[in-house]
Design an enzyme around this catalytic site. Structure first.
Site, PDB file in Angstrom:
ATOM      1  N   ASP A  30       0.878  -1.190   0.005  1.00 38.64           N
ATOM      2  CA  ASP A  30       0.087  -0.065  -0.176  1.00 38.64           C
ATOM      3  C   ASP A  30       0.988   1.213  -0.106  1.00 38.64           C
ATOM      4  O   ASP A  30       2.015   1.313   0.455  1.00 38.64           O
ATOM      5  CB  ASP A  30      -0.915  -0.183   1.320  1.00 38.64           C
ATOM      6  CG  ASP A  30      -1.937   0.886   0.994  1.00 38.64           C
ATOM      7  OD1 ASP A  30      -3.184   0.548   1.000  1.00 38.64           O
ATOM      8  OD2 ASP A  30      -1.857   2.278   0.954  1.00 38.64           O
ATOM      9  N   LYS A  35      -0.116   3.396   7.382  1.00 36.59           N
ATOM     10  CA  LYS A  35      -0.872   2.525   7.152  1.00 36.59           C
ATOM     11  C   LYS A  35      -0.236   1.073   7.280  1.00 36.59           C
ATOM     12  O   LYS A  35      -0.503   0.191   7.960  1.00 36.59           O
ATOM     13  CB  LYS A  35      -1.988   2.533   5.910  1.00 36.59           C
ATOM     14  CG  LYS A  35      -2.892   1.553   5.870  1.00 36.59           C
ATOM     15  CD  LYS A  35      -3.627   1.465   4.434  1.00 36.59           C
ATOM     16  CE  LYS A  35      -5.092   1.695   4.454  1.00 36.59           C
ATOM     17  NZ  LYS A  35      -5.906   1.295   2.960  1.00 36.59           N
ATOM     18  N   LEU A 152     -17.471  -9.575  -1.738  1.00 35.34           N
ATOM     19  CA  LEU A 152     -17.538  -9.512  -0.144  1.00 35.34           C
ATOM     20  C   LEU A 152     -18.171  -8.275   0.249  1.00 35.34           C
ATOM     21  O   LEU A 152     -18.354  -7.088  -0.330  1.00 35.34           O
ATOM     22  CB  LEU A 152     -16.049  -9.508   0.551  1.00 35.34           C
ATOM     23  CG  LEU A 152     -14.990  -8.534   0.275  1.00 35.34           C
ATOM     24  CD1 LEU A 152     -15.059  -7.195   1.027  1.00 35.34           C
ATOM     25  CD2 LEU A 152     -13.944  -8.856   0.821  1.00 35.34           C
ATOM     26  N   CYS A 266     -19.660   1.167  -2.224  1.00 31.55           N
ATOM     27  CA  CYS A 266     -19.974   0.242  -3.404  1.00 31.55           C
ATOM     28  C   CYS A 266     -21.206   0.627  -4.329  1.00 31.55           C
ATOM     29  O   CYS A 266     -20.976   0.817  -5.494  1.00 31.55           O
ATOM     30  CB  CYS A 266     -19.845  -1.337  -3.033  1.00 31.55           C
ATOM     31  SG  CYS A 266     -18.305  -1.499  -2.229  1.00 31.55           S
ATOM     32  N   LYS A 334     -23.894   1.008   7.547  1.00 28.41           N
ATOM     33  CA  LYS A 334     -24.607  -0.236   8.034  1.00 28.41           C
ATOM     34  C   LYS A 334     -24.035  -0.742   9.289  1.00 28.41           C
ATOM     35  O   LYS A 334     -22.886  -0.103   9.627  1.00 28.41           O
ATOM     36  CB  LYS A 334     -24.782  -1.378   6.985  1.00 28.41           C
ATOM     37  CG  LYS A 334     -23.335  -1.761   6.659  1.00 28.41           C
ATOM     38  CD  LYS A 334     -23.514  -3.039   5.449  1.00 28.41           C
ATOM     39  CE  LYS A 334     -22.262  -3.796   5.411  1.00 28.41           C
ATOM     40  NZ  LYS A 334     -22.373  -4.972   4.364  1.00 28.41           N
TER      41      LYS A 334
HETATM   42  C1  UGA Z   1     -22.009  -4.639  -1.537  1.00 25.81           C
HETATM   43  C2  UGA Z   1     -22.339  -5.862  -1.922  1.00 25.81           C
HETATM   44  O1  UGA Z   1     -23.615  -6.327  -1.232  1.00 25.81           O
HETATM   45  C3  UGA Z   1     -21.167  -6.919  -2.051  1.00 25.81           C
HETATM   46  O2  UGA Z   1     -21.797  -8.115  -2.721  1.00 25.81           O
HETATM   47  C4  UGA Z   1     -20.145  -6.047  -2.788  1.00 25.81           C
HETATM   48  O3  UGA Z   1     -19.074  -6.875  -2.945  1.00 25.81           O
HETATM   49  C5  UGA Z   1     -19.770  -4.738  -2.332  1.00 25.81           C
HETATM   50  O4  UGA Z   1     -20.962  -4.205  -1.989  1.00 25.81           O
HETATM   51  C6  UGA Z   1     -18.493  -4.260  -3.028  1.00 25.81           C
HETATM   52  O5  UGA Z   1     -18.896  -3.810  -4.383  1.00 25.81           O
HETATM   53  O6  UGA Z   1     -17.455  -4.185  -2.651  1.00 25.81           O
HETATM   54  P1  UGA Z   1     -21.613  -3.467   0.994  1.00 25.81           P
HETATM   55  O7  UGA Z   1     -21.120  -2.281   0.482  1.00 25.81           O
HETATM   56  O8  UGA Z   1     -20.470  -3.995   2.252  1.00 25.81           O
HETATM   57  O9  UGA Z   1     -21.540  -4.717   0.039  1.00 25.81           O
HETATM   58  O10 UGA Z   1     -23.076  -3.445   1.790  1.00 25.81           O
HETATM   59  P2  UGA Z   1     -24.367  -3.926   1.558  1.00 25.81           P
HETATM   60  O11 UGA Z   1     -24.453  -5.230   2.613  1.00 25.81           O
HETATM   61  O12 UGA Z   1     -24.647  -4.397   0.258  1.00 25.81           O
HETATM   62  O13 UGA Z   1     -25.357  -3.007   2.073  1.00 25.81           O
HETATM   63  C7  UGA Z   1     -25.407  -1.776   1.203  1.00 25.81           C
HETATM   64  C8  UGA Z   1     -26.640  -0.729   1.736  1.00 25.81           C
HETATM   65  O14 UGA Z   1     -28.115  -1.434   1.687  1.00 25.81           O
HETATM   66  C9  UGA Z   1     -26.332  -0.683   3.360  1.00 25.81           C
HETATM   67  O15 UGA Z   1     -26.711   0.722   3.670  1.00 25.81           O
HETATM   68  C10 UGA Z   1     -27.706  -1.484   3.773  1.00 25.81           C
HETATM   69  O16 UGA Z   1     -28.047  -0.843   5.234  1.00 25.81           O
HETATM   70  C11 UGA Z   1     -28.808  -1.164   2.777  1.00 25.81           C
HETATM   71  N1  UGA Z   1     -29.746  -2.110   2.676  1.00 25.81           N
HETATM   72  C12 UGA Z   1     -29.113  -3.856   2.338  1.00 25.81           C
HETATM   73  C13 UGA Z   1     -31.061  -1.888   2.746  1.00 25.81           C
HETATM   74  O17 UGA Z   1     -31.410  -0.902   2.936  1.00 25.81           O
HETATM   75  N2  UGA Z   1     -31.654  -3.248   2.708  1.00 25.81           N
HETATM   76  C14 UGA Z   1     -31.700  -4.169   2.439  1.00 25.81           C
HETATM   77  O18 UGA Z   1     -32.653  -5.147   2.510  1.00 25.81           O
HETATM   78  C15 UGA Z   1     -30.222  -4.475   2.426  1.00 25.81           C
END
Ligand code: UGA
Length: 457
Positions: A30, A35, A152, A266, A334
């Site tokens: 990195d 870091k 992930l 993401c 989240k």
């Molecule tokens: C997301 C994807 O889920 C992963 O598969 C992907 O690898 C990742 O982006 C990435 O591209 O690196 P992440 O950003 O960690 O993962 O978060 P999520 O779990 O997808 O949640 C995203 C948002 O959606 C959060 O704010 C969560 O609160 C919201 N959410 C999720 C809802 O409002 N309702 C739901 O039913 C599910």
């Protein structure tokens, strides 16, 4: 295998630690020296459950190490690119870090070393990497380029890496059978010990699986959030509607939880990038834009409703001259992360601040600062004299049975509780004299039944 991973973010760090756990010798590079120095001591740059323990364990085995500069040796078999691709103003991804890594690699790659792209990139990027390397004299058959997108999630990154939902390899479709098979054999060797469904496609297919997946997840959330507004208008409960829709195996129950909207680094970024890519090739798409607009609207609509409920309660009281003061529980986008990038909680709080509301916030891990915002290290301290409480991130500590509701009522000046993740039983809150407001939930609570029809005559 000996490999170098470039970028110690969520993807690079977690993947590196898990691959070291599988027995590979991994060097994570990195450009952020501080870091790297801290990582060498086992100090994580962000909060991800279990990652500090895993990294420390792997550091002790000697199979994981950290460096500040890319140094490819003749022992290196594979280079994994995991640098960030943050959004530019116009929605396009910033490929600056990726470009400088590729140019660095162009000077160092040796015969037979594989370049594997894990960073989320627009369609055409791996083909461009190959071309850039070949312009520097590195032929595709000597150093193959593979697109290997990552799925992930923050908060469950280790588990998702150990047991991914699927593995996607995007390889050059011009490769003939023998080098293609040889390349696949080496990729199987890299992920030996990881079991998951596998899709092998061309570069552009793999790149679009990544963008398309995140955009689809965003679409599911915006869909259910838009439906939640219709539930509000008609007195239906979005939790029942979502449950019933999700019972259709063609739809599935996941990502149908209505709330304040999606955030993180993401979903919003990849959705904008996909819209940008479509437009830049003359493909008209109204859908991607609308998914983002619904998301934005959701956060603002419920900030407004929260304030309206508070105003209604205050108008029945004598002293309404005081500035409105609210408590917000949750800052991270989240639970189980300290990441606040594009967090709905922040958009929500900024809107309240813009309306002149005094905001007192608490989050178990995340921090944020803004003029007029007071951060607390105790959830109940944030509640003192608050006219309303908004629970915007569903951390386990905010769960129904974890909260002392009697104390909440006693500490607050008002009674409005916005349950922005639909985690509370309204009847229970009402018992304490609180006024619950949810997302797409009727005022009159009812008993939902989920069971089995036996079909016996
Ligand atoms: C997301 C994807 O889920 C992963 O598969 C992907 O690898 C990742 O982006 C990435 O591209 O690196 P992440 O950003 O960690 O993962 O978060 P999520 O779990 O997808 O949640 C995203 C948002 O959606 C959060 O704010 C969560 O609160 C919201 N959410 C999720 C809802 O409002 N309702 C739901 O039913 C599910």
């Amino acid at each position: 295998m000996e490999l170098t991973i470039i970028g110690a973010g969520y993807v690079g760090l977690t993947t590196g630690a898990v691959l070291a756990e599988l027995g590979h010798v991994v060097t994570i590079v990195d450009c952020d020296r501080r870091k790297v120095d801290r990582l060498k001591e086992g100090i994580m740059p962000f909060y991800e459950p279990g990652l500090d323990g895993l990294v420390s364990d792997q550091l002790r085995t000697g199979r994981l190490q950290f460096e500040n500069e890319i140094t490819i040796t003749n022992q290196t078999e594979l280079v994994m690119v995991c640098v960030g691709t943050p959004p530019n103003e116009d929605g396009s991804p910033d490929l600056g870090a990726l470009t400088s890594v590729v140019d660095d690699l162009a000077k160092q790659l040796l015969l037979g070393q594989i370049v594997l792209t894990k960073s989320s990139v627009p369609p055409g990027t791996n083909s461009w990497i190959c071309k850039r390397l070949s312009d520097a004299g590195i032929r595709e058959m000597d150093c193959p380029v593979v697109s290997n997108p990552e799925f992930l999630r923050e908060g469950t990154a280790i588990e998702d890496t150990r047991r991914p939902s699927r593995m996607v390899f995007g390889i050059d479709d011009r490769l003939s059978l023998a080098p293609r098979n040889e390349l696949l054999e080496r990729l199987y060797e890299l992920y030996r010990g990881i079991h998951s469904p596998l899709l092998v496609t061309n570069w552009e297919g793999a790149e679009l699986v990544k963008y398309g997946s995140n955009a689809f997840l965003a679409a599911k959330i915006s869909y259910i959030n838009e439906l939640s507004c219709i539930c509000d208008a008609y007195g239906a409960d979005i939790r029942d509607v979502s449950c019933g829709i999700g019972m259709d195996p063609r739809i599935g129950p996941d990502f149908l939880k209505a709330g304040l909207g999606y955030g993180g680094s993401c979903l919003p970024k990849d959705l904008s990038a996909l819209a940008y890519c479509a437009e830049s090739r003359g493909v008209t798409s109204h859908m991607f834009e609308e998914i983002g607009s619904i998301n934005e609207r959701q956060m603002l609509a419920y900030a407004k409703q929260f304030l309206t409920e508070i105003d209604t309660e205050r108008s029945s009281k004598i002293n309404t001259e005081q500035k409105i003061r609210v408590a917000v529980w949750g800052i991270a986008f989240k639970p189980e992360t300290d990441d606040t990038r594009m967090s709905p909680a922040i958009t929500f709080m900024k809107q309240l601040l813009a309306w002149g509301v005094e905001v007192h916030a608490y989050d178990p891990m995340a921090i944020f600062s803004a003029h007029g915002l007071y951060l607390h290290d105790d959830p109940y301290a944030a509640l003192l004299n608050a006219d309303g409480l908004a629970v915007v991130t569903d951390w386990p500590v905010f769960a129904m049975n974890q909260v002392n509701w009697a104390f909440v009522k006693e500490t607050m000046r008002g009674s409005v509780v916005l349950d922005a993740r639909n985690i509370y039983h309204f009847g229970h809150l009402e018992k304490y004299g609180l006024i619950p407001v949810g997302i797409g939930r009727p005022l009159l609570q009812h008993q939902s039944i989920i069971s089995e029809m036996r079909g016996n005559s």
